[in-house]
Design a protein around this motif. Structure first.
Motif, PDB file in Angstrom:
ATOM      1  N   VAL A 255      44.929  47.718  37.384  1.00 39.62           N
ATOM      2  CA  VAL A 255      43.968  47.076  36.483  1.00 39.62           C
ATOM      3  C   VAL A 255      44.466  47.183  35.049  1.00 39.62           C
ATOM      4  N   LYS A 256      44.433  46.065  34.358  1.00 39.61           N
ATOM      5  CA  LYS A 256      44.854  46.011  32.956  1.00 39.61           C
ATOM      6  C   LYS A 256      43.663  45.672  32.072  1.00 39.61           C
ATOM      7  N   ILE A 257      43.784  46.022  30.800  1.00 35.87           N
ATOM      8  CA  ILE A 257      42.734  45.694  29.845  1.00 35.87           C
ATOM      9  C   ILE A 257      42.505  44.191  29.801  1.00 35.87           C
ATOM     10  N   ASN A 258      43.603  43.414  29.841  1.00 30.26           N
ATOM     11  CA  ASN A 258      43.503  41.956  29.750  1.00 30.26           C
ATOM     12  C   ASN A 258      42.952  41.305  31.013  1.00 30.26           C
ATOM     13  N   ASP A 259      42.596  42.099  32.008  1.00 30.89           N
ATOM     14  CA  ASP A 259      42.022  41.532  33.238  1.00 30.89           C
ATOM     15  C   ASP A 259      40.663  40.885  32.994  1.00 30.89           C
ATOM     16  N   ILE A 260      40.045  41.144  31.847  1.00 28.97           N
ATOM     17  CA  ILE A 260      38.779  40.450  31.581  1.00 28.97           C
ATOM     18  C   ILE A 260      38.976  38.934  31.602  1.00 28.97           C
TER      19      ILE A 260
ATOM     20  N   LYS B 103      44.784  41.071  44.904  1.00 26.22           N
ATOM     21  CA  LYS B 103      46.040  41.396  44.234  1.00 26.22           C
ATOM     22  C   LYS B 103      45.969  42.648  43.364  1.00 26.22           C
ATOM     23  N   THR B 104      44.785  43.274  43.286  1.00 26.78           N
ATOM     24  CA  THR B 104      44.590  44.350  42.323  1.00 26.78           C
ATOM     25  C   THR B 104      44.201  45.646  43.010  1.00 26.78           C
ATOM     26  N   GLU B 105      44.777  46.734  42.539  1.00 26.84           N
ATOM     27  CA  GLU B 105      44.456  48.066  43.061  1.00 26.84           C
ATOM     28  C   GLU B 105      43.172  48.556  42.408  1.00 26.84           C
ATOM     29  N   LEU B 106      42.065  48.475  43.158  1.00 27.81           N
ATOM     30  CA  LEU B 106      40.761  48.892  42.651  1.00 27.81           C
ATOM     31  C   LEU B 106      40.355  50.214  43.294  1.00 27.81           C
ATOM     32  N   VAL B 107      39.708  51.050  42.521  1.00 28.27           N
ATOM     33  CA  VAL B 107      39.282  52.362  43.007  1.00 28.27           C
ATOM     34  C   VAL B 107      37.806  52.309  43.375  1.00 28.27           C
ATOM     35  N   ASP B 108      37.503  52.704  44.591  1.00 23.53           N
ATOM     36  CA  ASP B 108      36.106  52.795  45.022  1.00 23.53           C
ATOM     37  C   ASP B 108      35.611  54.202  44.703  1.00 23.53           C
ATOM     38  N   PRO B 109      34.644  54.337  43.796  1.00 23.02           N
ATOM     39  CA  PRO B 109      34.226  55.676  43.383  1.00 23.02           C
ATOM     40  C   PRO B 109      33.479  56.419  44.480  1.00 23.02           C
ATOM     41  N   GLU B 110      33.519  57.728  44.370  1.00 24.97           N
ATOM     42  CA  GLU B 110      32.807  58.619  45.292  1.00 24.97           C
ATOM     43  C   GLU B 110      31.420  58.905  44.716  1.00 24.97           C
ATOM     44  N   ASP B 111      30.376  58.706  45.533  1.00 21.70           N
ATOM     45  CA  ASP B 111      29.027  59.070  45.103  1.00 21.70           C
ATOM     46  C   ASP B 111      28.894  60.589  45.076  1.00 21.70           C
ATOM     47  N   ILE B 112      28.266  61.106  44.025  1.00 19.62           N
ATOM     48  CA  ILE B 112      28.055  62.548  43.921  1.00 19.62           C
ATOM     49  C   ILE B 112      26.601  62.838  43.574  1.00 19.62           C
ATOM     50  N   SER B 113      26.110  63.965  44.040  1.00 17.88           N
ATOM     51  CA  SER B 113      24.796  64.481  43.657  1.00 17.88           C
ATOM     52  C   SER B 113      24.933  65.985  43.500  1.00 17.88           C
ATOM     53  N   PHE B 114      24.253  66.527  42.517  1.00 15.35           N
ATOM     54  CA  PHE B 114      24.364  67.970  42.248  1.00 15.35           C
ATOM     55  C   PHE B 114      23.094  68.447  41.574  1.00 15.35           C
TER      56      PHE B 114
ATOM     57  N   PHE C  63      32.777  47.914  37.327  1.00 11.26           N
ATOM     58  CA  PHE C  63      32.869  48.296  35.915  1.00 11.26           C
ATOM     59  C   PHE C  63      34.340  48.293  35.517  1.00 11.26           C
ATOM     60  N   HIS C  64      34.727  47.242  34.800  1.00 11.77           N
ATOM     61  CA  HIS C  64      36.123  47.074  34.421  1.00 11.77           C
ATOM     62  C   HIS C  64      36.635  48.266  33.628  1.00 11.77           C
ATOM     63  N   GLU C  65      35.861  48.749  32.669  1.00  9.07           N
ATOM     64  CA  GLU C  65      36.308  49.855  31.815  1.00  9.07           C
ATOM     65  C   GLU C  65      36.674  51.087  32.631  1.00  9.07           C
TER      66      GLU C  65
END
Length: 656
Positions: free
Chosen positions: A6-11, A394-405, A447-449
């Motif tokens: 993911v690049k900044i210019n991907d917007i 074509k893009t390496e996207l990260v699927d976040p892990e849900d957390i609770s604490f 969330f691109h950022e």
């Protein structure tokens, strides 16, 4: 296949699919597709349509269209775009084809247009200055015009997001007008020294609200009326704001989405059922202890419009509900029964329905947005568009892990954790990202950022501390009067939780950022702990004393959120990050927009001056011609520059 990071210019590669609207008496649904043009440095929104034959684009101009509405018979579509005088005007498209027609030609432009119940007329809003200049002066060459003084008599005289360096200080009020489609005759329906808002048209009239008050500076509510056959009747309900009103086809009931003032701006939005014949009003969702609709923080979804509730038939309806970091689909009926219909790890941010299906635009952590159909008979979900498929594939996207604490006092806090895109579990730096509001929330949405940080090798932690929506009313209200205490401890507990759970996170390379309330919290954090290697504060608050007098919402926001006014300087100062500037040791980058009237730039100037005065490590970046919404809807080149400054600052202090 090796994928792109993911690049900044991907917007410029990510498109927003939004605002589905069912075409009556057909198998068609229209929707927006918004793209960002890098060369033009502009956003363009066009109409698209889905039918049983697939998808097709309806408009192609380089423009932004909005306010998409279909006539009751499905033969006409209206929308708002720039007209001949370069102001927003109402246009119509005919289902049988042909060029668009400009319907209005209002000097100040229009907003909020809709068809009457029968489809022969269009109602719309115009906002007219109180001290309207004569035509000769208005038509004068700009080079010959001289600046005129503006007399201000109210505290509500400016607003963030309005054009110009002064936030539109010229007093103006919103009117309701009506135009007949056959004769093009225009009539002013409601006007005066108050703001009228038309929410729905019904048989024989319409539903509208007004903010009329004997003390407008301290009025934060609308009164709701239904006008039938020329007579106005108030729909009695608690003080508060109306979000939307939607009638059923039989014109017997209204769905009212509204927020009362029990907890001021921390109050949950609820769905109400109003029976037009009896005037009976029932709260449908208060018992759920969850808010209707959404206030999700994201940075790629554009042109989102519409109601969070709509009718399926004369007795049944569907609505959106925010629940534990997701926005889900629920159903109900006029007997008051409600139940979930589609729940999941997603953000439904647009919705419309007919008797057969619900059409939705949905985002997930790894999908920016697409159009879906939920078949009501089979209760199956079908994806209808693939607007962002090529980018995702074509893009390496990260699927976040849900957390609770559990936080310091046993309160459960929910959030997400992203590993870096390369999935390297060697010593990994981490960015903590804090949302604004405080009464918004991070969600199961794209969330691109966040993806940018992960692509650069950072882990990313983002949580919903107390004050965030989508949880209980008690949870969202808990931050008021307690800024910098429980909310701060929730975020620090999140950091501790991740450090304990993932030993590959480098506790010597922690970074923090946030905007608006998140900027306040970033300022607070660097004044209360040295745990972070570097920080970036954005559109922030540093001094509640001055904020009260300079923000477009300052005088009531401090009352509601800090629970103090100018007669209680000690409390305002106690909660001000500027008070703790001597304790700041973390290198702090300050990002702020010149035309931010929500958190005015003087907040950044004070903080920067005092840090430099004490020879602290800091830098100040000012964004010209940008307002409080820079990161979401700002000029594209400035959005790119903002992310470049942030990532460069963190990289500068990163120990390899």
């Amino acid at each position: 296949m090796n994928k792109n990071t993911v690049k900044i210019n991907d917007i410029f590669n990510i498109k927003s699919v939004a605002t589905p609207k069912v075409v009556p008496n057909s198998d068609r649904v229209t929707y927006y597709v918004t793209r960002i043009d890098e060369e033009d440095n502009a956003y363009y929104t066009n109409l698209h349509q889905y039918s049983g034959n697939g998808n097709m684009q309806l408009t192609y101009s380089k423009e932004r269209v909005s306010n998409l509405v279909h006539s009751p018979d499905g033969g006409l579509t209206l929308f708002i775009a720039k007209g001949d005088n370069d102001k927003p005007q109402v246009f119509i498209l005919r289902e049988r084809g042909g060029e668009r027609e400009q319907l209005t030609n209002e000097k100040y432009g229009v907003s909020g247009a809709t068809f009457c119940n029968g489809g022969s007329k269009v109602y719309y809003h115009v906002t007219v200055p109180v001290d309207e200049k004569d035509e000769e002066d208005k038509d004068m060459d700009n080079s010959k015009k001289r600046p005129e003084p503006v007399v201000v008599d109210r505290m509500k005289y400016k607003s963030d997001g309005r054009p110009g360096p002064f936030g539109s200080v010229e007093p103006a009020f919103r009117q309701i007008k009506m135009i007949r489609l056959d004769s093009r005759e225009v009539t002013t329906v409601k006007s005066g020294e108050e703001n009228f808002t038309l929410y729905e048209t019904v048989r024989g009239g319409f539903v509208y609200a007004t903010d009329k008050s004997d003390n407008p500076d301290f009025n934060f509510s609308q009164k709701l009326y239904i006008r039938l056959n020329g007579e106005d009747t108030e729909i009695i309900r608690p003080d508060g704001n109306i979000i939307s009103v939607v009638k059923n086809k039989a014109n017997t009931h209204l769905l009212i989405t509204a927020m009362d003032r029990k907890y001021e701006n921390a109050t949950h939005v609820n769905l109400e059922l109003y029976e037009m014949s009896s005037g009976k009003r029932v709260d449908l969702t208060g018992k759920l202890d969850k808010p209707v609709g959404d206030s999700v923080v994201q940075d790629v979804q554009q042109s989102t419009e519409g109601s969070p509730a709509t009718w399926v038939n004369d007795e049944e309806f569907v609505f959106l509900l925010s629940d534990d970091g997701s926005v889900n689909l629920w159903k109900g009926n006029i007997d008051g029964a409600i139940e979930p219909l589609l729940e999941g790890r997603h953000n439904i941010f647009g919705m419309d329905a007919n008797s057969d299906a619900v059409y939705m635009t949905i985002s997930t952590p790894v999908s920016p947005s697409e159009l879906y159909k939920f078949d009501l008979k089979s209760e199956t979900l079908i994806q209808l568009t693939e607007i962002n498929k090529e980018y995702i594939d074509k893009t390496e996207l990260v699927d976040p892990e849900d957390i609770s604490f559990e936080s310091f006092d046993g309160t459960e806090v929910h959030g997400w954790f992203m590993k870096p895109a390369n999935n390297d579990t060697g010593k990994t730096p981490m960015v903590v990202n804090i949302h604004g509001g405080p009464h918004t929330f991070y969600a199961n949405t794209f969330f691109h950022e966040m993806q940018v940080f992960a692509s650069l090798g950072y882990a990313v932690l983002y949580v919903n501390p107390r004050g965030s929506h989508s949880y209980s009313q008690e949870f969202v209200d808990a931050v008021r009067g307690d800024y910098g205490n429980g909310d701060y401890k929730d975020i620090m507990a999140a950091v501790d939780f991740i450090l304990e759970k993932h030993d590959f996170i480098d506790e010597d390379n922690l970074f923090v950022t946030g905007g608006s309330y998140g900027g306040f919290m970033t300022n607070w954090i660097v004044g209360h702990t040295n745990r972070f290697k570097a920080a970036v504060t954005q559109r922030s608050i540093s001094n509640w004393i001055s904020f009260r007098g300079v923000s477009d919402i300052g005088y009531y926001f401090t009352d509601w959120q800090i629970k103090a006014g100018i007669d209680d300087l000690d409390t305002l100062w106690k909660h001000s990050p500027l008070k703790y500037v001597d304790d700041v040791e973390t290198p702090l980058l300050i990002l702020h927009s010149e035309y931010d009237f929500r958190c005015p730039i003087e907040q950044a100037e004070q903080l920067y001056t005092e840090l430099k005065y004490r020879e602290k490590e800091t830098q100040f970046v000012r964004f010209k011609e940008a307002d409080h919404n820079l990161s979401r809807t700002g000029a594209p080149h400035l959005r790119v520059a903002r992310l470049e400054h942030m990532t460069n600052w963190f990289n500068k202090y990163l120990e390899q």
